[in-house]
Enzyme design. Structure first.
Site, PDB file in Angstrom:
ATOM      1  N   HIS A  98       1.070  -1.227   0.023  1.00 55.59           N
ATOM      2  CA  HIS A  98       0.041   0.009  -0.052  1.00 55.59           C
ATOM      3  C   HIS A  98       0.833   1.188  -0.138  1.00 55.59           C
ATOM      4  O   HIS A  98       1.040   1.866   1.106  1.00 55.59           O
ATOM      5  CB  HIS A  98      -0.853   0.215   1.231  1.00 55.59           C
ATOM      6  CG  HIS A  98      -1.818   1.141   1.220  1.00 55.59           C
ATOM      7  ND1 HIS A  98      -3.214   0.953   1.746  1.00 55.59           N
ATOM      8  CD2 HIS A  98      -1.870   2.446   0.653  1.00 55.59           C
ATOM      9  CE1 HIS A  98      -3.825   1.944   1.789  1.00 55.59           C
ATOM     10  NE2 HIS A  98      -3.136   2.869   0.907  1.00 55.59           N
ATOM     11  N   HIS A 115      -7.953  -5.707   7.498  1.00 57.71           N
ATOM     12  CA  HIS A 115      -7.815  -4.639   8.422  1.00 57.71           C
ATOM     13  C   HIS A 115      -7.990  -5.120   9.828  1.00 57.71           C
ATOM     14  O   HIS A 115      -9.330  -5.545  10.262  1.00 57.71           O
ATOM     15  CB  HIS A 115      -8.520  -3.414   8.261  1.00 57.71           C
ATOM     16  CG  HIS A 115      -7.913  -2.436   8.832  1.00 57.71           C
ATOM     17  ND1 HIS A 115      -7.185  -1.330   8.151  1.00 57.71           N
ATOM     18  CD2 HIS A 115      -8.157  -1.707  10.202  1.00 57.71           C
ATOM     19  CE1 HIS A 115      -6.753  -0.544   8.987  1.00 57.71           C
ATOM     20  NE2 HIS A 115      -7.281  -0.580  10.118  1.00 57.71           N
ATOM     21  N   GLU A 150      -2.442  -1.611  -3.220  1.00 55.38           N
ATOM     22  CA  GLU A 150      -3.634  -0.966  -2.924  1.00 55.38           C
ATOM     23  C   GLU A 150      -3.266   0.600  -2.694  1.00 55.38           C
ATOM     24  O   GLU A 150      -1.978   0.903  -2.737  1.00 55.38           O
ATOM     25  CB  GLU A 150      -3.649  -1.106  -1.301  1.00 55.38           C
ATOM     26  CG  GLU A 150      -4.151  -2.702  -1.085  1.00 55.38           C
ATOM     27  CD  GLU A 150      -4.256  -2.813   0.462  1.00 55.38           C
ATOM     28  OE1 GLU A 150      -5.127  -4.017   0.886  1.00 55.38           O
ATOM     29  OE2 GLU A 150      -3.841  -2.175   1.411  1.00 55.38           O
TER      30      GLU A 150
END
Length: 237
Positions: free
Chosen positions: A43, A190, A70
């Protein structure tokens, strides 16, 4: 079996803390796959405080499983993804400077923008996924963007699970059932960990992939990276 994609942002954070190349991000990515990991997730953020844009380019040759990038689809991110052509791009509405992702997309308000970006990625052969909260209206909105998959934002579930409230899974079950009806693939991520991943997996119909980074790397400090990757794989069977 639900696939395990390991987010290696924390490895980059540790490397950048001292400069140099220890730990070697590319070697860690290769080793995670050798240990059985079925994907690598990164990410990159605009300030490159952990994953650098050059890391994204270098990893392309290393990731032989599934490569997932991401990020917030700003101009530079879009260009990077189109250059690297990962297997999957996951669109996340994180603010510049945010420590971590904190919410899913409003797929109604941002529908036209997401649709445009998703079409660009799909034209280039990249599977798309968008980060969403377990809200039925947002799942319906996601379908209208044309995305291939959604990634359920699991922070709320993880928090409730830690408190001993297993009913925190309920909105996710309903969201997954709707996603399945609409033909959307389901990913999740997450705050998933060794403590909660098996319960989550067992209750979410059609869960294709989980992306886990912070917890997995933290657990590996005590248990070893090879061992932890395989512990997750067993829980995801």
């Amino acid at each position: 079996m639900t696939k395990l994609s390991v987010n290696i942002n924390k490895i980059a954070t540790l490397r950048n803390a001292r400069g140099g190349n220890v730990p070697d991000l590319l070697k860690v990515a290769a080793d995670i796959q050798r240990f059985g990991g079925q994907g690598i997730t990164i990410h990159p953020r605009p300030d490159e405080r952990h994953i650098r844009y050059q890391d994204a380019r270098d990893l392309k040759a290393i990731v032989t499983t599934e490569y997932n990038i991401e990020g917030n689809p700003q101009h530079n991110f879009i260009d990077l993804v189109l250059e690297c052509k990962p297997d999957q791009v996951t669109l996340v509405p994180d603010a510049i400077g945010a420590i971590t992702s904190s919410a899913g997309w409003d797929t109604i308000k941002n529908q036209e923008y997401l649709k445009e970006v998703i079409q660009e990625f799909q034209r280039n052969g990249i599977r798309t996924s968008i980060f969403v909260d377990p809200v039925l209206e947002m799942i319906e909105g996601a379908k209208k963007t044309g995305t291939d998959r959604i990634e359920l934002y699991t922070e709320a579930f993880a928090h409730q699970y830690d408190l001993g409230n297993k009913n925190g899974i309920d909105p996710y079950v309903k969201a997954a059932e709707l996603a399945n009806e609409l033909g959307l693939g389901i990913n999740a991520g997450h705050d998933l960990s060794l403590d909660n991943i098996q319960f989550f997996k067992q209750n979410i119909p059609g869960l294709l992939e989980v992306s886990i980074g912070h917890a997995l790397i933290s657990e590996a400090l005590y248990l070893g990276l090879d061992n932890v990757v395989n512990m997750y794989l067993k829980k995801l069977k």
